[in-house]
Write a protein that holds these residues in place. Structure first.
Motif, PDB file in Angstrom:
ATOM      1  N   GLY A   1      13.213   7.586  -7.360  1.00  0.00           N
ATOM      2  CA  GLY A   1      12.617   6.457  -6.652  1.00  0.00           C
ATOM      3  C   GLY A   1      11.172   6.706  -6.276  1.00  0.00           C
ATOM      4  O   GLY A   1      10.317   5.817  -6.382  1.00  0.00           O
ATOM      5  N   LEU A   2      10.876   7.931  -5.848  1.00  0.00           N
ATOM      6  CA  LEU A   2       9.515   8.274  -5.437  1.00  0.00           C
ATOM      7  C   LEU A   2       8.554   8.222  -6.622  1.00  0.00           C
ATOM      8  O   LEU A   2       7.407   7.783  -6.486  1.00  0.00           O
ATOM      9  CB  LEU A   2       9.514   9.668  -4.812  1.00  0.00           C
ATOM     10  N   THR A   3       9.013   8.643  -7.785  1.00  0.00           N
ATOM     11  CA  THR A   3       8.178   8.579  -8.989  1.00  0.00           C
ATOM     12  C   THR A   3       7.757   7.143  -9.294  1.00  0.00           C
ATOM     13  O   THR A   3       6.599   6.871  -9.619  1.00  0.00           O
ATOM     14  CB  THR A   3       8.936   9.170 -10.183  1.00  0.00           C
TER      15      THR A   3
ATOM     16  N   LEU B   1       3.795   6.398  -9.024  1.00  0.00           N
ATOM     17  CA  LEU B   1       3.121   6.315 -10.312  1.00  0.00           C
ATOM     18  C   LEU B   1       2.984   4.891 -10.843  1.00  0.00           C
ATOM     19  O   LEU B   1       2.072   4.603 -11.618  1.00  0.00           O
ATOM     20  CB  LEU B   1       3.862   7.173 -11.348  1.00  0.00           C
ATOM     21  N   THR B   2       3.913   4.003 -10.461  1.00  0.00           N
ATOM     22  CA  THR B   2       3.864   2.647 -11.013  1.00  0.00           C
ATOM     23  C   THR B   2       3.762   1.561  -9.958  1.00  0.00           C
ATOM     24  O   THR B   2       3.626   0.385 -10.313  1.00  0.00           O
ATOM     25  CB  THR B   2       5.106   2.380 -11.882  1.00  0.00           C
ATOM     26  N   GLN B   3       3.852   1.920  -8.664  1.00  0.00           N
ATOM     27  CA  GLN B   3       3.864   0.931  -7.584  1.00  0.00           C
ATOM     28  C   GLN B   3       4.908  -0.156  -7.865  1.00  0.00           C
ATOM     29  O   GLN B   3       4.676  -1.338  -7.686  1.00  0.00           O
ATOM     30  CB  GLN B   3       2.482   0.282  -7.393  1.00  0.00           C
ATOM     31  N   GLY B   4       6.077   0.275  -8.325  1.00  0.00           N
ATOM     32  CA  GLY B   4       7.102  -0.645  -8.787  1.00  0.00           C
ATOM     33  C   GLY B   4       7.732  -1.460  -7.678  1.00  0.00           C
ATOM     34  O   GLY B   4       7.594  -1.170  -6.480  1.00  0.00           O
ATOM     35  N   SER B   5       8.439  -2.507  -8.084  1.00  0.00           N
ATOM     36  CA  SER B   5       9.150  -3.385  -7.167  1.00  0.00           C
ATOM     37  C   SER B   5      10.360  -2.665  -6.578  1.00  0.00           C
ATOM     38  O   SER B   5      10.765  -1.600  -7.079  1.00  0.00           O
ATOM     39  CB  SER B   5       9.621  -4.628  -7.915  1.00  0.00           C
ATOM     40  N   PRO B   6      10.970  -3.222  -5.530  1.00  0.00           N
ATOM     41  CA  PRO B   6      12.193  -2.608  -5.000  1.00  0.00           C
ATOM     42  C   PRO B   6      13.283  -2.430  -6.048  1.00  0.00           C
ATOM     43  O   PRO B   6      14.003  -1.430  -6.030  1.00  0.00           O
ATOM     44  CB  PRO B   6      12.616  -3.593  -3.900  1.00  0.00           C
TER      45      PRO B   6
ATOM     46  N   ALA C   1      16.246   1.361  -9.644  1.00  0.00           N
ATOM     47  CA  ALA C   1      16.565   1.873 -10.976  1.00  0.00           C
ATOM     48  C   ALA C   1      16.087   3.310 -11.133  1.00  0.00           C
ATOM     49  O   ALA C   1      16.772   4.150 -11.734  1.00  0.00           O
ATOM     50  CB  ALA C   1      15.923   0.975 -12.037  1.00  0.00           C
ATOM     51  N   GLY C   2      14.907   3.620 -10.587  1.00  0.00           N
ATOM     52  CA  GLY C   2      14.411   4.994 -10.650  1.00  0.00           C
ATOM     53  C   GLY C   2      15.310   5.959  -9.914  1.00  0.00           C
ATOM     54  O   GLY C   2      15.534   7.094 -10.369  1.00  0.00           O
ATOM     55  N   ALA C   3      15.853   5.534  -8.779  1.00  0.00           N
ATOM     56  CA  ALA C   3      16.767   6.395  -8.025  1.00  0.00           C
ATOM     57  C   ALA C   3      18.029   6.672  -8.827  1.00  0.00           C
ATOM     58  O   ALA C   3      18.542   7.812  -8.838  1.00  0.00           O
ATOM     59  CB  ALA C   3      17.126   5.732  -6.689  1.00  0.00           C
TER      60      ALA C   3
ATOM     61  N   LEU D   1       4.426  14.723  -5.311  1.00  0.00           N
ATOM     62  CA  LEU D   1       4.211  13.301  -5.578  1.00  0.00           C
ATOM     63  C   LEU D   1       3.598  12.599  -4.370  1.00  0.00           C
ATOM     64  O   LEU D   1       2.736  11.721  -4.525  1.00  0.00           O
ATOM     65  CB  LEU D   1       5.533  12.641  -5.962  1.00  0.00           C
ATOM     66  N   LEU D   2       4.029  12.977  -3.178  1.00  0.00           N
ATOM     67  CA  LEU D   2       3.465  12.365  -1.980  1.00  0.00           C
ATOM     68  C   LEU D   2       1.978  12.683  -1.835  1.00  0.00           C
ATOM     69  O   LEU D   2       1.194  11.852  -1.370  1.00  0.00           O
ATOM     70  CB  LEU D   2       4.222  12.829  -0.735  1.00  0.00           C
ATOM     71  N   THR D   3       1.574  13.891  -2.219  1.00  0.00           N
ATOM     72  CA  THR D   3       0.155  14.240  -2.123  1.00  0.00           C
ATOM     73  C   THR D   3      -0.697  13.467  -3.120  1.00  0.00           C
ATOM     74  O   THR D   3      -1.906  13.313  -2.919  1.00  0.00           O
ATOM     75  CB  THR D   3      -0.065  15.747  -2.347  1.00  0.00           C
ATOM     76  N   LYS D   4      -0.100  12.990  -4.218  1.00  0.00           N
ATOM     77  CA  LYS D   4      -0.846  12.253  -5.224  1.00  0.00           C
ATOM     78  C   LYS D   4      -0.917  10.761  -4.935  1.00  0.00           C
ATOM     79  O   LYS D   4      -1.634  10.029  -5.621  1.00  0.00           O
ATOM     80  CB  LYS D   4      -0.201  12.457  -6.607  1.00  0.00           C
ATOM     81  N   ALA D   5      -0.166  10.293  -3.944  1.00  0.00           N
ATOM     82  CA  ALA D   5      -0.120   8.861  -3.650  1.00  0.00           C
ATOM     83  C   ALA D   5      -1.283   8.458  -2.757  1.00  0.00           C
ATOM     84  O   ALA D   5      -1.785   9.255  -1.948  1.00  0.00           O
ATOM     85  CB  ALA D   5       1.200   8.514  -2.968  1.00  0.00           C
TER      86      ALA D   5
END
Length: 343
Positions: free
Chosen positions: A115-117, A121-126, A131-133, A176-180
């Motif tokens: 989910g974090l990815t 990386l994509t600022q995806g929708s909920p 789906a990522g999770a 990943l959090l540091t890259k956001a």
């Protein structure tokens, strides 16, 4: 109370009376706390009015608040708690270890990483985050299963490899959090905490259908899972397809976990605590799947109520409350296991 044997003709069925009673009481407790939770908020509603509204006899204002605003949150909480309780019961039974929980052995971290990815990386929708999770949890499950495989999957090897995977994935999540950017980082942190805030019917239906499909599969394999706790050799001698049963149950457990994470974010420690509390109440061997599911539902709903009422005007995400209580329980569990010489 001991088990009861029911006989009819040439058939007999052994019923765990205490387990059934405990499961029923836990179900009543979960549903009762659900009624209290629905009545809690800026517009409090008495429990009797909540029940009347759920039965279709409330006034328009109560009907909107109960059925449109608060009922979806309750259903997500009940389903997530039940899914986590079942998932934890399966993994603890397969690993024969009280630490064999998705929280400890990396699967929750894998779902969180997926989910974090998507968020970072994509600022995806909920929907994309959900789906990522699911994908992250499944990939983590496959990786841990493959690494733990050596003439079969055995308990302590599964737990040790899972703990290593959890540490690795925790580092990935931190990176990943540091890259956001600031906005995505705030969104990611809020999601990773685990919360039932703002849940609506869009989260209810996928989770409900996941449970409708997976829970019967789990219950169908429950007798074989109970035999697995006696050891692979004993299970083989009783005609249990050991590896097939273990694989199906692990897959079902991971899917339940990922569905719960997709709906509410990674909520910690319910999967660890619920099966053990259920087993202490039933005093029965075996995975105690249904009591564990109802215990998980009752724990999560109670924690959500506490998150709204116990901290004044500062409402906490439910994941903070479960993490606090679960951390205390984990320390107690480790001390107990060490005192007993098992670790």
């Amino acid at each position: 109370m001991r088990g009861t044997t029911l006989r009819r003709g040439g058939l007999s069925l052994r019923v765990d009376t205490r387990g059934m009673v405990v499961g029923l009481l836990l179900a009543v407790a979960a549903l009762g706390m659900g009624v209290v939770l629905v009545g809690t908020g800026d517009f409090p509603i008495p429990a009797a009015d909540v029940v009347r509204t759920l039965l279709g006899e409330g006034d328009p204002t109560q009907d909107f608040i109960v059925n449109e605003l608060r009922l979806p949150r309750l259903l997500v909480g009940l389903l997530v708690g039940a899914a986590l309780g079942l998932s934890g019961a399966i993994f603890q039974s397969i690993s024969k270890n009280p630490l064999g929980s998705p929280d400890v052995i990396g699967f929750s971290q894998g779902s969180a990483a997926g989910g974090l990815t998507v968020i970072v990386l994509t600022q995806g929708s909920p929907l994309a985050v959900a789906a990522g999770a699911v994908v992250g949890g499944l990939l983590t499950g496959l990786a841990v299963y493959a690494l733990a495989w050596k003439h079969g999957v055995h308990g302590y090897r599964l737990v040790l490899i899972g703990i290593g995977a959890s540490a690795l994935l925790g580092s990935v999540n931190g990176y990943l959090l540091t890259k956001a950017d600031d906005l995505d980082a705030a969104r990611a942190v809020a999601w990773m905490t685990g919360s039932l805030n703002g849940r609506d019917w869009e989260q209810v239906w996928p989770l409900l259908w996941s449970c409708v499909v997976l829970i019967p599969v789990v219950l169908w394999h429950s007798p074989a899972l109970r035999m697995l706790e006696m050891g692979d050799d004993s299970a083989y001698s009783l005609g249990v397809p050991v590896e097939r049963t273990r694989t199906v149950m692990m897959l079902a457990s991971v899917l339940l976990l990922t569905a719960a994470t997709a709906a509410a974010g990674p909520i910690s420690f319910v999967a660890l605590v619920a099966p053990q509390l259920a087993r202490r109440l039933t005093r029965s061997p075996g995975p105690n799947l249904l009591p564990a599911a109802w215990m998980g539902a009752a724990l999560l709903i109670s924690a959500d109520w506490a998150s709204q009422r116990a901290f004044g005007s500062d409402q906490l995400p439910v994941g903070v409350v479960t993490g606090l209580l679960g951390g205390v329980y984990l320390v107690w569990l480790l001390a107990t296991e060490r005192k007993a010489g098992r670790i």
